[in-house]
Design a protein around this motif. Structure first.
Motif, PDB file in Angstrom:
ATOM      1  N   TYR A  55       0.828  -1.203   0.000  1.00  0.00           N
ATOM      2  CA  TYR A  55       0.000   0.000   0.000  1.00  0.00           C
ATOM      3  C   TYR A  55       0.864   1.255   0.000  1.00  0.00           C
ATOM      4  O   TYR A  55       0.539   2.246  -0.641  1.00  0.00           O
ATOM      5  CB  TYR A  55      -0.924   0.009   1.217  1.00  0.00           C
ATOM      6  N   THR A  56       1.988   1.207   0.718  1.00  0.00           N
ATOM      7  CA  THR A  56       2.855   2.372   0.809  1.00  0.00           C
ATOM      8  C   THR A  56       3.545   2.677  -0.514  1.00  0.00           C
ATOM      9  O   THR A  56       3.647   3.829  -0.920  1.00  0.00           O
ATOM     10  CB  THR A  56       3.918   2.159   1.899  1.00  0.00           C
ATOM     11  N   ARG A  58       2.812   1.404  -3.704  1.00  0.00           N
ATOM     12  CA  ARG A  58       2.120   1.086  -4.950  1.00  0.00           C
ATOM     13  C   ARG A  58       2.021   2.252  -5.911  1.00  0.00           C
ATOM     14  O   ARG A  58       2.128   2.078  -7.107  1.00  0.00           O
ATOM     15  CB  ARG A  58       0.742   0.527  -4.671  1.00  0.00           C
TER      16      ARG A  58
END
Length: 107
Positions: A55-56, A58
């Motif tokens: 998530y960080t 992407r």
């Protein structure tokens, strides 16, 4: 609606709430010996870290200094986890370093 209907409704609500709160205590012995629960307990911290990492990074842009905060956050998380082996410390340290750099660099 009469008084007995309201009382019966409250008794049903109380019984369901009591059953839901007592269920983990009753099932504790079964959960302690369950191989699936043990495996999930071992794999869940790694899964959380992988999801947060993906998530960080992407949507990270590698133009300018946009990549520095995510990269440092991931590195700090990995180093803290390898050093101390504490999932909470690793997550908090990685998120804190990412946030500080993100807002310092003007993200």
């Amino acid at each position: 609606m009469n008084v007995w209907h309201s009382v019966l409704l409250l008794v049903v609500i109380w019984a369901i709430t009591f059953a839901l709160r007592a269920a983990p205590l009753v099932a504790r012995r079964w959960l302690r010996d369950n191989e699936l629960v043990r495996d999930i307990g071992a794999l869940l911290p790694v899964g959380v870290m992988v999801i947060l990492t993906v998530y960080t990074i992407r949507d990270t842009s590698y133009a300018g200094y946009d990549w520095v905060a995510p990269f440092v956050g991931v590195v700090v998380t990995v180093v803290l986890h390898l050093w101390r082996g504490n999932v909470l410390l690793s997550l908090v340290g990685g998120v804190a370093s990412y946030s500080i750099l993100y807002f310092t660099l003007g993200g």
